[in-house]
Design an enzyme around this catalytic site. Structure first.
Site, PDB file in Angstrom:
ATOM      1  N   GLU A  51       5.106  -3.822 -38.386  1.00 18.83           N
ATOM      2  CA  GLU A  51       4.949  -2.706 -39.320  1.00 18.83           C
ATOM      3  C   GLU A  51       3.513  -2.188 -39.314  1.00 18.83           C
ATOM      4  OE1 GLU A  51       5.409   0.193 -42.317  1.00 18.83           O
ATOM      5  OE2 GLU A  51       6.920  -0.765 -41.052  1.00 18.83           O
ATOM      6  N   GLY A  75       5.970 -11.847 -38.821  1.00 19.34           N
ATOM      7  CA  GLY A  75       5.971 -11.021 -37.614  1.00 19.34           C
ATOM      8  C   GLY A  75       6.425  -9.596 -37.870  1.00 19.34           C
ATOM      9  N   VAL A  76       7.411  -9.428 -38.726  1.00 14.22           N
ATOM     10  CA  VAL A  76       7.888  -8.070 -39.006  1.00 14.22           C
ATOM     11  C   VAL A  76       6.790  -7.226 -39.646  1.00 14.22           C
ATOM     12  CG1 VAL A  76      10.323  -8.686 -39.140  1.00 14.22           C
ATOM     13  CG2 VAL A  76       8.949  -8.736 -41.203  1.00 14.22           C
ATOM     14  N   HIS A 111       5.391 -17.436 -47.593  1.00 11.30           N
ATOM     15  CA  HIS A 111       5.488 -17.483 -46.125  1.00 11.30           C
ATOM     16  C   HIS A 111       4.223 -18.074 -45.547  1.00 11.30           C
ATOM     17  CE1 HIS A 111       6.197 -15.954 -41.978  1.00 11.30           C
ATOM     18  NE2 HIS A 111       7.453 -15.964 -42.345  1.00 11.30           N
ATOM     19  N   ILE A 134       1.233 -17.817 -43.033  1.00 12.86           N
ATOM     20  CA  ILE A 134       1.299 -17.076 -41.772  1.00 12.86           C
ATOM     21  C   ILE A 134       1.860 -15.687 -42.080  1.00 12.86           C
ATOM     22  CG2 ILE A 134       2.387 -16.931 -39.493  1.00 12.86           C
ATOM     23  CD1 ILE A 134       2.564 -19.992 -39.532  1.00 12.86           C
TER      24      ILE A 134
END
Length: 140
Positions: free
Chosen positions: A55, A50-51, A41, A47
């Site tokens: 978290e 986002g999840v 990723h 990067i």
């Protein structure tokens, strides 16, 4: 680590910079190129997903809740129930110090609401409101 059940590779809080019981927490995640998610990723443009930023905010909220409610060492777990208004503003890259700023919006004995902001270098990288439930761990 004493306040969270998470362990590598899912432990996303490295240290607590500030904790004001019943109000707010600022925690730090040092984002390293060695994080396992960066391999995919994205290759050539790493990067933080986002999840995982959300978290990390939730884990900081878990520390705030457990400490504020006097549940440290009790084995209680903090479970996500809802995420609202998540927005991602700036990519979080390897080498960043991710500041996780979380405050209580509403606090009850078993359900809490939080507002969180993830900040890199003084700039807002992500924000979200979320709800979590404090519960007993599963029985063996």
């Amino acid at each position: 680590m004493a306040a969270l059940p998470h362990r590598y590779p899912m432990l996303l809080v490295d240290r607590v910079a500030e904790l004001v019981l019943d109000e707010r927490i600022t925690a730090i995640k040092a984002v390293s190129i060695n994080e396992p998610f960066f391999a995919g990723h994205f290759p050539g443009r790493p990067i933080m997903p986002g999840v995982l930023i959300v978290e990390a905010l939730a884990q900081a909220a878990g520390v705030l809740a457990v400490e504020s409610l006097g549940l440290a060492g009790s084995g209680k777990l903090v479970y996500f129930m809802a995420i609202d208004g998540a927005k991602f503003r700036t990519p979080v890259e390897p080498g960043c110090l991710l500041e996780l700023k979380v405050s209580f919006v509403q606090k009850r004995s078993s359900v809490c609401k939080f507002a969180g902001q993830a900040v890199v270098g003084g700039k807002l990288a992500a924000e979200a409101n979320f709800t979590a439930m404090i519960a007993d761990p599963p029985k063996d």
